[in-house]
Design an enzyme around this catalytic site. Sequence first.
Site, mmCIF file in Angstrom:
data_model
loop_
_atom_site.group_PDB
_atom_site.id
_atom_site.type_symbol
_atom_site.label_atom_id
_atom_site.label_comp_id
_atom_site.label_asym_id
_atom_site.label_seq_id
_atom_site.Cartn_x
_atom_site.Cartn_y
_atom_site.Cartn_z
ATOM 1 N N CYS A 132 28.965 20.071 -11.660
ATOM 2 C CA CYS A 132 27.737 20.640 -11.107
ATOM 3 C C CYS A 132 27.986 22.088 -10.679
ATOM 4 C CB CYS A 132 27.222 19.764 -9.972
ATOM 5 S SG CYS A 132 25.503 20.079 -9.550
ATOM 6 N N HIS A 140 27.032 13.994 -12.263
ATOM 7 C CA HIS A 140 27.976 13.576 -11.220
ATOM 8 C C HIS A 140 28.555 12.191 -11.496
ATOM 9 C CE1 HIS A 140 27.223 16.817 -8.339
ATOM 10 N NE2 HIS A 140 25.966 16.768 -8.724
ATOM 11 N N GLU A 157 31.213 11.074 -10.462
ATOM 12 C CA GLU A 157 31.891 10.614 -9.232
ATOM 13 C C GLU A 157 30.959 9.801 -8.337
ATOM 14 O OE1 GLU A 157 30.809 13.633 -9.733
ATOM 15 O OE2 GLU A 157 30.233 14.656 -7.875
#
Lengths: 79, 230
Positions: free
Chosen positions: B86, B203, B205
Amino acid sequence: MKAVVTVMLKAGVLDPQGKAIGHALGGLGFAGVGEVRVGKVIELELAETDPAAAKTAAEEMARKLLANTVIESFRVEVR
Amino acid sequence: MKAGIVVFPGINRERDMAIALELASGVKPRMIWHKETDLSGLDLVVIPGGFSYGDYLRCGAMAAQSPVMASIRAHAARGGHVLGVCNGFQILTEAGLLPGALLHNAGLRFLSMDCHLRVERADTDYTRQYQAGAVFRSPMAHGDGNYFADDATLDRLEGEGLVAFRYATPEGAIVPAANLNGSQRNIAGIYSANLRVLGLMPHPEDLVDPLMGGTDGKPLFDGIVAALAA
């Protein structure tokens, strides 16, 4: 001296903000508006007193930070 | 595997990244303040998401000039691994570690939703636990994720196999409808020439634990941990 750096998206790089503004102007009844492009104006107060040197310095600043030359072009005006 | 997460003022996804890395490696990553310059001993440097320096001037422009970036450049030049997610991807492009730039989303709206990513190749240190062509779900949250590069650069990225992920339908089709931010050629993430620097907008994660609603992103972290443990 004052250097004025104008940063614009390069031709061919999509400018959705410009498109939205153009659309809104049409909605307000302003006819005959073609393409609208949005940029930035950055004013720099410089200690330099020689106009050519001030311009060179501001151009270096634009290349290193003020503009991303992958997507933007710039021009410097010294006053 | 020792990982470090770079923290700039305005970064806000560093803890999410730490959770994913610790889950995969069992080791707490080191947090690296942007004024630090010592990255010795780190195998992987991660630049997480957020809004470094308030996105002033351009997303990532200020962070790309901060003291830690010189060390990250040196780490990458040594063949070290760097992952930017990002804002981290934006910073890597601004720093010149990855080509291109991230523009405002074509539809002007901030996009906070899930997307689907197609894995373009499965033989890199990051994607070795996916299958080539596999599609996985990932959250995304950005206003400036519209990947742009000139045609010559895009052709080179594709020709050299440096496109990591593309926005796809859940079935894996690369179509405009899946490309919500307007990225050139549906590109969501790219590699450096040595495949060790990876930048991507979504994302992964944030999808590494069933409590988060899925584990689609976990193979990416398991993969890089396994690659660097070897």
